[in-house]
Design an enzyme around this catalytic site. Structure first.
Site, PDB file in Angstrom:
ATOM      1  N   HIS A  65       4.033  -0.943   3.592  1.00 39.41           N
ATOM      2  CA  HIS A  65       3.222   0.275   3.437  1.00 39.41           C
ATOM      3  C   HIS A  65       4.206   1.417   3.207  1.00 39.41           C
ATOM      4  O   HIS A  65       5.019   1.723   4.087  1.00 39.41           O
ATOM      5  CB  HIS A  65       2.403   0.497   4.709  1.00 39.41           C
ATOM      6  N   GLU A 109       0.959   5.536   1.084  1.00 42.95           N
ATOM      7  CA  GLU A 109       0.350   6.592   1.905  1.00 42.95           C
ATOM      8  C   GLU A 109       0.632   7.976   1.322  1.00 42.95           C
ATOM      9  O   GLU A 109       1.737   8.249   0.866  1.00 42.95           O
ATOM     10  CB  GLU A 109       0.938   6.500   3.324  1.00 42.95           C
ATOM     11  N   ASP A 121      -1.296  13.689  17.562  1.00 38.97           N
ATOM     12  CA  ASP A 121      -0.582  14.541  18.519  1.00 38.97           C
ATOM     13  C   ASP A 121      -1.269  15.888  18.561  1.00 38.97           C
ATOM     14  O   ASP A 121      -1.668  16.414  17.523  1.00 38.97           O
ATOM     15  CB  ASP A 121       0.877  14.725  18.066  1.00 38.97           C
ATOM     16  N   SER A 135       0.830  -1.206   0.000  1.00 39.06           N
ATOM     17  CA  SER A 135       0.000   0.000   0.000  1.00 39.06           C
ATOM     18  C   SER A 135       0.866   1.258   0.000  1.00 39.06           C
ATOM     19  O   SER A 135       2.062   1.207   0.313  1.00 39.06           O
ATOM     20  CB  SER A 135      -0.917  -0.009   1.223  1.00 39.06           C
ATOM     21  N   PHE A 173      11.943  14.376  10.189  1.00 40.12           N
ATOM     22  CA  PHE A 173      10.853  13.441  10.517  1.00 40.12           C
ATOM     23  C   PHE A 173      11.266  12.477  11.618  1.00 40.12           C
ATOM     24  O   PHE A 173      10.498  12.169  12.514  1.00 40.12           O
ATOM     25  CB  PHE A 173      10.452  12.608   9.300  1.00 40.12           C
TER      26      PHE A 173
HETATM   27  P1  FAD Z   1      -1.685   5.430  20.986  1.00 40.23           P
HETATM   28  O1  FAD Z   1      -1.759   4.033  20.508  1.00 40.23           O
HETATM   29  O2  FAD Z   1      -2.826   5.973  21.771  1.00 40.23           O
HETATM   30  O3  FAD Z   1      -0.322   5.561  21.814  1.00 40.23           O
HETATM   31  C1  FAD Z   1       0.213   6.828  22.186  1.00 40.23           C
HETATM   32  C2  FAD Z   1       1.063   6.694  23.434  1.00 40.23           C
HETATM   33  O4  FAD Z   1       0.228   6.456  24.571  1.00 40.23           O
HETATM   34  C3  FAD Z   1       2.064   5.540  23.422  1.00 40.23           C
HETATM   35  O5  FAD Z   1       3.196   5.967  24.134  1.00 40.23           O
HETATM   36  C4  FAD Z   1       1.353   4.421  24.177  1.00 40.23           C
HETATM   37  O6  FAD Z   1       2.251   3.547  24.834  1.00 40.23           O
HETATM   38  C5  FAD Z   1       0.500   5.195  25.183  1.00 40.23           C
HETATM   39  N1  FAD Z   1      -0.810   4.570  25.401  1.00 40.23           N
HETATM   40  C6  FAD Z   1      -1.645   4.056  24.449  1.00 40.23           C
HETATM   41  N2  FAD Z   1      -2.797   3.617  25.012  1.00 40.23           N
HETATM   42  C7  FAD Z   1      -2.705   3.853  26.342  1.00 40.23           C
HETATM   43  C8  FAD Z   1      -3.585   3.642  27.430  1.00 40.23           C
HETATM   44  N3  FAD Z   1      -4.799   3.090  27.251  1.00 40.23           N
HETATM   45  N4  FAD Z   1      -3.165   4.008  28.674  1.00 40.23           N
HETATM   46  C9  FAD Z   1      -1.943   4.570  28.868  1.00 40.23           C
HETATM   47  N5  FAD Z   1      -1.071   4.810  27.843  1.00 40.23           N
HETATM   48  C10 FAD Z   1      -1.445   4.468  26.600  1.00 40.23           C
HETATM   49  N6  FAD Z   1      -0.555  11.263  13.124  1.00 40.23           N
HETATM   50  C11 FAD Z   1      -1.483  12.134  12.660  1.00 40.23           C
HETATM   51  O7  FAD Z   1      -1.720  13.185  13.270  1.00 40.23           O
HETATM   52  N7  FAD Z   1      -2.194  11.876  11.495  1.00 40.23           N
HETATM   53  C12 FAD Z   1      -2.000  10.741  10.776  1.00 40.23           C
HETATM   54  O8  FAD Z   1      -2.632  10.543   9.747  1.00 40.23           O
HETATM   55  C13 FAD Z   1      -1.031   9.790  11.252  1.00 40.23           C
HETATM   56  N8  FAD Z   1      -0.825   8.622  10.597  1.00 40.23           N
HETATM   57  C14 FAD Z   1       0.045   7.691  11.127  1.00 40.23           C
HETATM   58  C15 FAD Z   1       0.182   6.446  10.491  1.00 40.23           C
HETATM   59  C16 FAD Z   1       1.039   5.478  10.983  1.00 40.23           C
HETATM   60  C17 FAD Z   1       1.124   4.137  10.293  1.00 40.23           C
HETATM   61  C18 FAD Z   1       1.828   5.765  12.138  1.00 40.23           C
HETATM   62  C19 FAD Z   1       2.796   4.741  12.668  1.00 40.23           C
HETATM   63  C20 FAD Z   1       1.704   6.989  12.783  1.00 40.23           C
HETATM   64  C21 FAD Z   1       0.810   7.957  12.292  1.00 40.23           C
HETATM   65  N9  FAD Z   1       0.620   9.197  12.942  1.00 40.23           N
HETATM   66  C22 FAD Z   1      -0.318  10.101  12.456  1.00 40.23           C
HETATM   67  C23 FAD Z   1       1.397   9.541  14.147  1.00 40.23           C
HETATM   68  C24 FAD Z   1       0.632   9.197  15.438  1.00 40.23           C
HETATM   69  O9  FAD Z   1      -0.578   9.930  15.502  1.00 40.23           O
HETATM   70  C25 FAD Z   1       1.538   9.565  16.614  1.00 40.23           C
HETATM   71  O10 FAD Z   1       2.633   8.687  16.660  1.00 40.23           O
HETATM   72  C26 FAD Z   1       0.847   9.663  17.964  1.00 40.23           C
HETATM   73  O11 FAD Z   1       1.766  10.229  18.906  1.00 40.23           O
HETATM   74  C27 FAD Z   1       0.396   8.326  18.548  1.00 40.23           C
HETATM   75  O12 FAD Z   1      -0.697   7.835  17.910  1.00 40.23           O
HETATM   76  P2  FAD Z   1      -1.162   6.301  18.220  1.00 40.23           P
HETATM   77  O13 FAD Z   1      -2.412   6.086  17.490  1.00 40.23           O
HETATM   78  O14 FAD Z   1      -0.039   5.386  18.000  1.00 40.23           O
HETATM   79  O15 FAD Z   1      -1.454   6.473  19.803  1.00 40.23           O
END
Ligand code: FAD
Length: 288
Positions: free
Chosen positions: A263, A14, A106, A12, A213
């Site tokens: 990806h 992005e 973020d 895929s 990045f």
């Molecule tokens: P989470 O899975 O919520 O994790 C964030 C942090 O919190 C981690 O340190 C984790 O250990 C901790 N954590 C998670 N769940 C819990 C819980 N229940 N209790 C306590 N701690 C917890 N960002 C954007 O803004 N837009 C995008 O389109 C985008 N696309 C992305 C695509 C990919 C494939 C990747 C790898 C990253 C992308 N990001 C994007 C970046 C991402 O949003 C950031 O890395 C963000 O800081 C974390 O998102 P996450 O969904 O991994 O968060």
């Protein structure tokens, strides 16, 4: 890595949502070029603060309508209320979108409120509660660990919460050291996670951009790669050729060892991703 071998690999690309008419035109060309390679899906990132969100929607619908290839929007939940997210999901359902990449995101600097959702697992629970099995949901994974995670074990346990909440698969942050990925997969296997964890691949086209990045997302650039890139200076052709070689080799190793797909973070450019794709022989899937 054994458990990953059961999945048919997916490939895929992005994109990020373009902001100017010129960037929109360039992405149109890129998406048409990459559509010829017949990927399993395209995905489009989502800005954490308002402005690019509409462009994510428009870009996804444009890809869906023009290329006929599955288009998956990213949705990040931080700073949003549940009714905002529900409205976005409804728009995608109406537009025929069935795949989503669900993230926490973020908070942009200067933002005040976290909104309704603290972590991505809460977003996935919400999507499943509101839309059942309509969407195939992918989440983010971090072989070199999320920069805010207190420790690797907690990060993997938090990753599991997203799968338990109903995610179907994961895409990793990019990395250049395959051993980080293999170890991460092994740790996931040990706690019984049974979903495809596709490797995120960042083609190398610019040293300064890659450094910026990597600093922001916590991905490591191995010293030997950085040194080579710095030596090339402004010679973009040599950087790209070196980047294609290094990344092709990484992808070959990952696929040989059972990675369930790749990806590509294209940065809205087609040349480097296409070259790697062709080196790997994935273009046997070409349409025309
Ligand atoms: P989470 O899975 O919520 O994790 C964030 C942090 O919190 C981690 O340190 C984790 O250990 C901790 N954590 C998670 N769940 C819990 C819980 N229940 N209790 C306590 N701690 C917890 N960002 C954007 O803004 N837009 C995008 O389109 C985008 N696309 C992305 C695509 C990919 C494939 C990747 C790898 C990253 C992308 N990001 C994007 C970046 C991402 O949003 C950031 O890395 C963000 O800081 C974390 O998102 P996450 O969904 O991994 O968060």
């Amino acid at each position: 890595m054994e458990s990953q071998k059961q999945y048919t690999p997916t490939f895929s690309f992005e994109f990020y949502p373009p902001k100017t008419p010129e960037a929109i035109g360039k992405l149109q060309t890129t998406q048409a070029e990459l559509a010829k390679l017949n990927p399993d899906f395209f995905s489009v990132t989502f800005g954490a603060g308002g402005s690019t969100r509409d462009m994510t929607f428009e870009t996804v619908v444009d890809i869906h309508n023009k290329t006929g290839i599955i288009a998956a929007p990213h949705i990040s939940c931080i700073g949003s209320e549940s009714n905002d997210i529900k409205a976005i999901l409804d728009k995608y359902i109406e537009s025929g979108i069935t795949r989503i990449v669900a993230l926490r995101g973020d908070l942009p600097s200067g933002s005040v409120g976290y909104g309704h959702f603290r972590y991505a697992n809460e977003l996935i629970e919400f999507i499943r509660k509101e839309t059942g099995d309509h969407f195939h949901i992918e989440v983010a994974a971090y072989p070199e660990f999320h920069p805010q995670a207190p420790n690797p074990r907690a990060d993997i346990e938090n990753f599991k919460k997203k799968i338990d909440a109903g995610a179907n698969g994961a895409i990793t942050q990019y990395f250049y050291n395959p051993f980080a990925y293999y170890r991460f997969i092994d740790s996931c296997e040990k706690i019984g996670l049974d979903i495809p964890i596709v490797a995120g691949i960042m083609p190398i086209v610019s040293c300064t951009q890659l450094q910026r990045f990597s600093e922001a997302c916590g991905a490591e650039i191995p010293r030997w790669i950085l040194k080579r890139l710095q030596e090339f200076g402004d010679d973009r052709v040599s950087i790209r050729e070196f980047g294609v070689d290094v990344t092709t080799e990484l992808c070959e190793q990952l696929l040989t060892n059972g990675a369930p797909g790749l990806h590509f973070y294209t940065m809205n450019q087609s040349v480097a991703s296409t070259a790697i794709w062709k080196n790997l022989g994935i273009d046997q899937r070409v349409n025309d």
